[in-house]
Design a protein around this motif. Structure first.
Motif, PDB file in Angstrom:
ATOM      1  N   VAL A  98       0.453 -11.306  12.525  1.00 51.60           N
ATOM      2  CA  VAL A  98       1.641 -11.577  11.717  1.00 51.60           C
ATOM      3  C   VAL A  98       1.548 -10.959  10.328  1.00 51.60           C
ATOM      4  O   VAL A  98       2.524 -10.405   9.814  1.00 51.60           O
ATOM      5  CB  VAL A  98       1.870 -13.105  11.607  1.00 51.60           C
ATOM      6  N   ALA A  99       0.365 -11.051   9.703  1.00 51.11           N
ATOM      7  CA  ALA A  99       0.253 -10.684   8.287  1.00 51.11           C
ATOM      8  C   ALA A  99      -0.395  -9.326   8.047  1.00 51.11           C
ATOM      9  O   ALA A  99       0.015  -8.605   7.128  1.00 51.11           O
ATOM     10  CB  ALA A  99      -0.543 -11.763   7.541  1.00 51.11           C
ATOM     11  N   TYR A 100      -1.408  -8.975   8.831  1.00 46.31           N
ATOM     12  CA  TYR A 100      -2.171  -7.760   8.530  1.00 46.31           C
ATOM     13  C   TYR A 100      -1.697  -6.523   9.292  1.00 46.31           C
ATOM     14  O   TYR A 100      -1.651  -5.433   8.742  1.00 46.31           O
ATOM     15  CB  TYR A 100      -3.657  -7.981   8.826  1.00 46.31           C
ATOM     16  N   ARG A 101      -1.323  -6.697  10.543  1.00 41.94           N
ATOM     17  CA  ARG A 101      -0.932  -5.521  11.331  1.00 41.94           C
ATOM     18  C   ARG A 101       0.296  -4.810  10.761  1.00 41.94           C
ATOM     19  O   ARG A 101       0.314  -3.570  10.716  1.00 41.94           O
ATOM     20  CB  ARG A 101      -0.703  -5.903  12.798  1.00 41.94           C
ATOM     21  N   PRO A 102       1.325  -5.528  10.288  1.00 40.64           N
ATOM     22  CA  PRO A 102       2.486  -4.817   9.736  1.00 40.64           C
ATOM     23  C   PRO A 102       2.175  -3.979   8.501  1.00 40.64           C
ATOM     24  O   PRO A 102       2.917  -3.036   8.189  1.00 40.64           O
ATOM     25  CB  PRO A 102       3.457  -5.956   9.384  1.00 40.64           C
ATOM     26  N   VAL A 103       1.086  -4.311   7.771  1.00 40.75           N
ATOM     27  CA  VAL A 103       0.761  -3.559   6.557  1.00 40.75           C
ATOM     28  C   VAL A 103      -0.510  -2.727   6.741  1.00 40.75           C
ATOM     29  O   VAL A 103      -1.104  -2.278   5.765  1.00 40.75           O
ATOM     30  CB  VAL A 103       0.599  -4.514   5.345  1.00 40.75           C
ATOM     31  N   ARG A 104      -0.899  -2.516   7.991  1.00 45.67           N
ATOM     32  CA  ARG A 104      -2.165  -1.831   8.251  1.00 45.67           C
ATOM     33  C   ARG A 104      -2.186  -0.418   7.685  1.00 45.67           C
ATOM     34  O   ARG A 104      -3.226   0.046   7.188  1.00 45.67           O
ATOM     35  CB  ARG A 104      -2.434  -1.792   9.767  1.00 45.67           C
ATOM     36  N   ASN A 105      -1.101   0.275   7.758  1.00 43.51           N
ATOM     37  CA  ASN A 105      -1.056   1.663   7.268  1.00 43.51           C
ATOM     38  C   ASN A 105      -0.486   1.773   5.855  1.00 43.51           C
ATOM     39  O   ASN A 105      -0.199   2.867   5.390  1.00 43.51           O
ATOM     40  CB  ASN A 105      -0.226   2.515   8.237  1.00 43.51           C
ATOM     41  N   SER A 106      -0.317   0.644   5.199  1.00 43.39           N
ATOM     42  CA  SER A 106       0.150   0.638   3.813  1.00 43.39           C
ATOM     43  C   SER A 106      -1.037   0.816   2.876  1.00 43.39           C
ATOM     44  O   SER A 106      -2.190   0.764   3.301  1.00 43.39           O
ATOM     45  CB  SER A 106       0.873  -0.685   3.511  1.00 43.39           C
ATOM     46  N   PRO A 107      -0.790   1.028   1.594  1.00 42.47           N
ATOM     47  CA  PRO A 107      -1.910   1.089   0.644  1.00 42.47           C
ATOM     48  C   PRO A 107      -2.772  -0.164   0.721  1.00 42.47           C
ATOM     49  O   PRO A 107      -2.277  -1.267   0.973  1.00 42.47           O
ATOM     50  CB  PRO A 107      -1.200   1.197  -0.716  1.00 42.47           C
ATOM     51  N   LYS A 108      -4.082  -0.009   0.512  1.00 41.36           N
ATOM     52  CA  LYS A 108      -5.022  -1.115   0.695  1.00 41.36           C
ATOM     53  C   LYS A 108      -4.731  -2.279  -0.236  1.00 41.36           C
ATOM     54  O   LYS A 108      -5.036  -3.431   0.086  1.00 41.36           O
ATOM     55  CB  LYS A 108      -6.451  -0.607   0.491  1.00 41.36           C
ATOM     56  N   LEU A 109      -4.145  -2.004  -1.389  1.00 39.63           N
ATOM     57  CA  LEU A 109      -3.832  -3.079  -2.326  1.00 39.63           C
ATOM     58  C   LEU A 109      -2.840  -4.067  -1.717  1.00 39.63           C
ATOM     59  O   LEU A 109      -2.935  -5.277  -1.945  1.00 39.63           O
ATOM     60  CB  LEU A 109      -3.272  -2.501  -3.631  1.00 39.63           C
ATOM     61  N   ILE A 110      -1.914  -3.565  -0.910  1.00 41.10           N
ATOM     62  CA  ILE A 110      -0.915  -4.445  -0.287  1.00 41.10           C
ATOM     63  C   ILE A 110      -1.596  -5.391   0.699  1.00 41.10           C
ATOM     64  O   ILE A 110      -1.319  -6.594   0.738  1.00 41.10           O
ATOM     65  CB  ILE A 110       0.173  -3.609   0.409  1.00 41.10           C
ATOM     66  N   ALA A 111      -2.511  -4.845   1.499  1.00 42.22           N
ATOM     67  CA  ALA A 111      -3.246  -5.684   2.458  1.00 42.22           C
ATOM     68  C   ALA A 111      -4.100  -6.718   1.735  1.00 42.22           C
ATOM     69  O   ALA A 111      -4.219  -7.862   2.178  1.00 42.22           O
ATOM     70  CB  ALA A 111      -4.114  -4.798   3.353  1.00 42.22           C
ATOM     71  N   LEU A 112      -4.699  -6.323   0.612  1.00 44.26           N
ATOM     72  CA  LEU A 112      -5.522  -7.243  -0.160  1.00 44.26           C
ATOM     73  C   LEU A 112      -4.685  -8.394  -0.711  1.00 44.26           C
ATOM     74  O   LEU A 112      -5.086  -9.570  -0.632  1.00 44.26           O
ATOM     75  CB  LEU A 112      -6.205  -6.494  -1.302  1.00 44.26           C
ATOM     76  N   ILE A 113      -3.521  -8.082  -1.257  1.00 45.07           N
ATOM     77  CA  ILE A 113      -2.628  -9.127  -1.787  1.00 45.07           C
ATOM     78  C   ILE A 113      -2.154 -10.040  -0.655  1.00 45.07           C
ATOM     79  O   ILE A 113      -2.049 -11.266  -0.816  1.00 45.07           O
ATOM     80  CB  ILE A 113      -1.441  -8.490  -2.519  1.00 45.07           C
ATOM     81  N   THR A 114      -1.888  -9.454   0.508  1.00 44.36           N
ATOM     82  CA  THR A 114      -1.493 -10.248   1.666  1.00 44.36           C
ATOM     83  C   THR A 114      -2.584 -11.238   2.049  1.00 44.36           C
ATOM     84  O   THR A 114      -2.319 -12.409   2.344  1.00 44.36           O
ATOM     85  CB  THR A 114      -1.182  -9.334   2.861  1.00 44.36           C
ATOM     86  N   ALA A 115      -3.843 -10.776   2.033  1.00 47.04           N
ATOM     87  CA  ALA A 115      -4.972 -11.648   2.378  1.00 47.04           C
ATOM     88  C   ALA A 115      -5.089 -12.814   1.396  1.00 47.04           C
ATOM     89  O   ALA A 115      -5.313 -13.965   1.795  1.00 47.04           O
ATOM     90  CB  ALA A 115      -6.270 -10.841   2.394  1.00 47.04           C
ATOM     91  N   ILE A 116      -4.911 -12.523   0.109  1.00 46.79           N
ATOM     92  CA  ILE A 116      -4.968 -13.587  -0.903  1.00 46.79           C
ATOM     93  C   ILE A 116      -3.825 -14.575  -0.693  1.00 46.79           C
ATOM     94  O   ILE A 116      -4.003 -15.798  -0.794  1.00 46.79           O
ATOM     95  CB  ILE A 116      -4.920 -12.982  -2.316  1.00 46.79           C
TER      96      ILE A 116
END
Length: 328
Positions: A98-116
């Motif tokens: 739900v949260a990580y796969r949609p932003v997998r190819n986005s800049p790493k900062l977006i995935a990091l903010i999603t994780a937080i």
């Protein structure tokens, strides 16, 4: 000063091994996800916390239903660990989907903010459910495996004091070792472990070689989250009282352990966790003595993050990591 430090050393080693084993298993979840996705899954500490709450809730339910009296406590604990591992593993897979796969190819900062963001969602969700059911977000489980065992270390060397530990120490340590050895075998000796290593080395090439990358990533999240959930149960058994915020600091220290051992290195994360646990307990017991009262035991948390800073400055790849050479 040396005599006083040696006096507490046996107890420091026991307490440090217990805490270090918890750090080590949680650190495995960080290092597995980073090795494949190069993502720091800061929600992993909250998955550990969720496992602690699920395990404690099941223990309380088993006790109220009389099941703890109908079966050996160790068997009940094994059942609870297995169920909690499956539930937190599925939670990890769901978060990835739900949260990580949609932003997998986005800049790493977006995935990091999603994780937080996911970590805060899990914290507040567990707090809301616990307050709704119990009226308080702090949860205390039943007293299990509390028999005190005394080790006569003073008979080995008179300068040592006798050490003691609860029987839960043995359960935590043995279970953590089984989990770490089992993961090491899974990564290095099985087909799916080989697929994980292939995806970690080169995701695109692995996909061309018919490796199902999405499935491998989902399995990685399942295994890492299952280990985190199982460790949460062990933590609750050992320390008794839990709250929705235990995963934050513990998760950061486990991440520090992963960096210390070499982020992405499974065996490095194991050893890094043990070292962090031992150093933290050593600081808690001896910081007042070493600094002549300037710093107290409450500064033990500073140790973990000071180590992280030193490692990043002098050996950023970690103790067992390999420096990456970039070709230009």
């Amino acid at each position: 000063m040396l005599t006083e430090v040696l006096h507490t050393l046996p107890q420091v080693l026991i307490d440090g091994l217990t805490l270090g084993a918890v750090y080590a298993v949680v650190a495995l979840g960080y290092t597995m996800v980073y090795g494949i996705l190069e993502l720091i899954n800061f929600a992993h500490g909250e998955i550990f916390m969720t496992g602690a709450f699920i395990g404690t809730a099941m223990l309380l339910s088993f006790t109220s239903l009389g099941l703890m009296a109908a079966m050996p406590a160790l068997l009940a604990l094994i059942i609870i660990i297995l169920i909690t591992s499956v539930l937190t593993g599925l939670l990890g897979v769901g978060i990835e989907r739900v949260a990580y796969r949609p932003v997998r190819n986005s800049p790493k900062l977006i995935a990091l903010i999603t994780a937080i963001g996911i970590s805060f969602v899990l914290q507040d969700l567990i707090r809301f459910i616990t307050e709704l059911k119990k009226g308080n977000y702090i949860l205390t489980g039943p007293s299990l495996f509390t028999d005190q065992i005394v080790v006569k270390t003073s008979a080995i060397l008179p300068v040592f004091s006798d050490a003691s530990f609860k029987s839960s120490f043995i359960i935590v340590l043995v279970t953590a070792i089984i989990l770490m050895v089992g993961l090491d075998f899974f990564i290095n000796r099985t087909k799916w472990g080989m697929a994980m290593r292939a995806v970690a080395q080169d995701r695109e090439t692995a996909a061309l070689m018919t490796v199902n990358v999405n499935r491998v990533i989902a399995i990685t999240f399942f295994v890492g989250s299952a280990l985190g959930g199982a460790t949460g149960v062990l933590f609750a058994i050992q320390y008794g009282t839990i709250d929705p915020y235990i995963g934050f600091i513990l998760g950061l220290k486990a991440f520090t352990a992963a960096v210390l051992g070499g982020i992405g290195n499974i065996r490095g994360a194991m050893l890094g966790g043990i070292l962090i646990g031992l150093l933290e307990m050593f600081a808690a017991a001896n910081l007042t003595i070493i600094t002549n009262g300037v710093f107290g035991a409450e500064y033990k948390d500073v140790f973990a993050f000071a180590i992280l800073i030193l490692v990043l400055i002098f050996k950023p790849e970690g103790l067992f990591g390999k420096a990456v050479t970039e070709k230009v």
